[in-house]
Design a protein around this motif. Structure first.
Motif, PDB file in Angstrom:
ATOM      1  N   LEU A  29       0.848  -1.195   0.000  1.00 15.15           N
ATOM      2  CA  LEU A  29       0.000   0.000   0.000  1.00 15.15           C
ATOM      3  C   LEU A  29       0.883   1.243   0.000  1.00 15.15           C
ATOM      4  O   LEU A  29       1.720   1.414   0.884  1.00 15.15           O
ATOM      5  CB  LEU A  29      -0.912  -0.014   1.228  1.00 15.15           C
ATOM      6  N   GLN A  30       0.667   2.125  -0.987  1.00 17.33           N
ATOM      7  CA  GLN A  30       1.509   3.306  -1.165  1.00 17.33           C
ATOM      8  C   GLN A  30       0.656   4.557  -1.354  1.00 17.33           C
ATOM      9  O   GLN A  30      -0.292   4.547  -2.143  1.00 17.33           O
ATOM     10  CB  GLN A  30       2.419   3.141  -2.387  1.00 17.33           C
ATOM     11  N   ASP A  31       1.015   5.630  -0.664  1.00 13.81           N
ATOM     12  CA  ASP A  31       0.370   6.914  -0.876  1.00 13.81           C
ATOM     13  C   ASP A  31       0.501   7.326  -2.337  1.00 13.81           C
ATOM     14  O   ASP A  31       1.592   7.237  -2.914  1.00 13.81           O
ATOM     15  CB  ASP A  31       1.017   7.967   0.021  1.00 13.81           C
ATOM     16  N   TYR A  32      -0.606   7.791  -2.942  1.00 15.31           N
ATOM     17  CA  TYR A  32      -0.575   8.070  -4.378  1.00 15.31           C
ATOM     18  C   TYR A  32       0.410   9.172  -4.730  1.00 15.31           C
ATOM     19  O   TYR A  32       1.242   9.014  -5.644  1.00 15.31           O
ATOM     20  CB  TYR A  32      -1.969   8.443  -4.900  1.00 15.31           C
ATOM     21  N   GLU A  33       0.325  10.306  -4.052  1.00 18.76           N
ATOM     22  CA  GLU A  33       1.158  11.447  -4.454  1.00 18.76           C
ATOM     23  C   GLU A  33       2.640  11.158  -4.239  1.00 18.76           C
ATOM     24  O   GLU A  33       3.484  11.488  -5.094  1.00 18.76           O
ATOM     25  CB  GLU A  33       0.739  12.705  -3.693  1.00 18.76           C
ATOM     26  N   GLN A  34       2.971  10.509  -3.137  1.00 24.34           N
ATOM     27  CA  GLN A  34       4.363  10.138  -2.909  1.00 24.34           C
ATOM     28  C   GLN A  34       4.852   9.170  -3.986  1.00 24.34           C
ATOM     29  O   GLN A  34       5.981   9.272  -4.481  1.00 24.34           O
ATOM     30  CB  GLN A  34       4.519   9.509  -1.522  1.00 24.34           C
ATOM     31  N   MET A  35       3.978   8.228  -4.379  1.00 21.39           N
ATOM     32  CA  MET A  35       4.356   7.250  -5.398  1.00 21.39           C
ATOM     33  C   MET A  35       4.500   7.898  -6.760  1.00 21.39           C
ATOM     34  O   MET A  35       5.345   7.495  -7.570  1.00 21.39           O
ATOM     35  CB  MET A  35       3.294   6.137  -5.439  1.00 21.39           C
ATOM     36  N   TRP A  36       3.694   8.917  -7.025  1.00 19.10           N
ATOM     37  CA  TRP A  36       3.800   9.653  -8.286  1.00 19.10           C
ATOM     38  C   TRP A  36       5.192  10.260  -8.416  1.00 19.10           C
ATOM     39  O   TRP A  36       5.870  10.114  -9.456  1.00 19.10           O
ATOM     40  CB  TRP A  36       2.713  10.716  -8.328  1.00 19.10           C
ATOM     41  N   HIS A  37       5.662  10.904  -7.371  1.00 18.87           N
ATOM     42  CA  HIS A  37       6.995  11.509  -7.410  1.00 18.87           C
ATOM     43  C   HIS A  37       8.078  10.435  -7.460  1.00 18.87           C
ATOM     44  O   HIS A  37       9.102  10.606  -8.144  1.00 18.87           O
ATOM     45  CB  HIS A  37       7.195  12.418  -6.205  1.00 18.87           C
ATOM     46  N   ARG A  38       7.849   9.344  -6.757  1.00 16.08           N
ATOM     47  CA  ARG A  38       8.820   8.242  -6.790  1.00 16.08           C
ATOM     48  C   ARG A  38       8.913   7.641  -8.193  1.00 16.08           C
ATOM     49  O   ARG A  38      10.002   7.304  -8.662  1.00 16.08           O
ATOM     50  CB  ARG A  38       8.417   7.187  -5.764  1.00 16.08           C
ATOM     51  N   GLN A  39       7.753   7.498  -8.836  1.00 13.29           N
ATOM     52  CA  GLN A  39       7.747   7.024 -10.228  1.00 13.29           C
ATOM     53  C   GLN A  39       8.630   7.880 -11.120  1.00 13.29           C
ATOM     54  O   GLN A  39       9.386   7.375 -11.945  1.00 13.29           O
ATOM     55  CB  GLN A  39       6.329   7.123 -10.793  1.00 13.29           C
ATOM     56  N   ALA A  40       8.473   9.205 -10.986  1.00 18.11           N
ATOM     57  CA  ALA A  40       9.243  10.130 -11.819  1.00 18.11           C
ATOM     58  C   ALA A  40      10.739   9.932 -11.590  1.00 18.11           C
ATOM     59  O   ALA A  40      11.529   9.954 -12.553  1.00 18.11           O
ATOM     60  CB  ALA A  40       8.835  11.565 -11.516  1.00 18.11           C
ATOM     61  N   ASP A  41      11.132   9.726 -10.336  1.00 15.70           N
ATOM     62  CA  ASP A  41      12.546   9.499 -10.038  1.00 15.70           C
ATOM     63  C   ASP A  41      13.035   8.192 -10.666  1.00 15.70           C
ATOM     64  O   ASP A  41      14.128   8.131 -11.240  1.00 15.70           O
ATOM     65  CB  ASP A  41      12.767   9.455  -8.522  1.00 15.70           C
TER      66      ASP A  41
END
Length: 252
Positions: A29-41
């Motif tokens: 389970l991952q917070d969406y906004e944090q995962m969005w930024h992690r995806q970009a990285d």
């Protein structure tokens, strides 16, 4: 959406640039906004050839996300927040019981977005059918995986797609409804489509279907599709208007 031309890559050849294995990463389970930024990285690392291709497998807490074509009338009526994101498409919901996969894949040059989407859809169709929803397929004009109208119910979407390609690397991806609630869809116009429904594997099969149960088959099918071992076939059972056609992009 019928492809207007033959794909750039042969159907039985890999669409990705690397011959290295794809890493399957289970994130829970991952917070969406944090995962969005992690995806970009992660995507930036992949563009720089610092890591292998990745399949990020996870769930999100309950959240609405709005793609670039989202219209004001699509937005939720229940007052819950919406995150405006940089993928294509319109509004959708993510939450527990829904398997989200973000393929971070460096694609062949020239990048063929249509072929990439079709391969991802093919993988989803094969898994959904193998699990028992044997009628699942495509609706020409609309992305994702659909179950045809039956038993007084309209056509209904069981898996959604929304992607972004940056520096030749795919981001965002797919959401497969396993055993999640459908109540949050009642407060939006899902994907901008008001003439069809939404469903889950559990609702269609009459049994519980967990996210964990679907991770391995989805991983295998996606890898096979990206490598050309699973070739795209015609699973179209209907035609409908494209909910994004003619709409301008919202700036993110």
């Amino acid at each position: 959406m019928t492809a207007p031309r033959a794909p750039f890559t042969a159907p039985d050849a890999p669409i990705r640039r690397s011959g290295e294995p794809i890493d399957v990463v289970k994130l829970g389970l991952q917070d969406y906004e944090q995962m969005w930024h992690r995806q970009a990285d992660i995507a930036a690392q992949r563009a720089n050839d610092e890591i292998h291709d990745q399949l990020l497998m996870l769930e999100h807490p309950s959240i609405y996300t709005a793609g670039k074509r989202t219209q004001p009338e699509d937005r939720p009526t229940n007052g819950l927040p919406v995150i405006d994101v940089d993928r294509g498409g319109r509004i959708t919901w993510h939450g527990p019981g829904q398997l989200v996969c973000y393929p971070i894949i460096k694609l062949n040059d020239p990048v063929d977005v249509v072929d990439y989407v079709r391969r991802v859809e093919e993988a989803l169709i094969q898994v959904v059918r193998q699990l028992g929803v044997t009628t699942a397929g495509r609706i020409d004009g609309r992305s994702g995986v659909w179950v045809p109208a039956s038993d007084g119910r309209a056509d209904r979407k069981i898996a959604a797609l929304g992607i972004r390609i940056t520096r030749g690397v795919s981001m965002h991806g797919l959401a497969l409804n396993c055993n999640n609630t459908l109540e949050y869809y009642d407060h939006i116009v899902p994907c901008g489509i008001d003439d069809a429904g939404v469903t889950t594997l559990a609702a269609e099969l009459g049994r519980d279907v967990t996210v964990d149960e679907c991770i391995e088959p989805i991983s295998v099918a996606l890898i096979d599709a990206l490598e050309g071992r699973l070739t795209v076939a015609d699973h179209t059972f209907g035609t409908a208007p494209d909910p994004c056609k003619g709409l301008g992009k919202r700036k993110v």
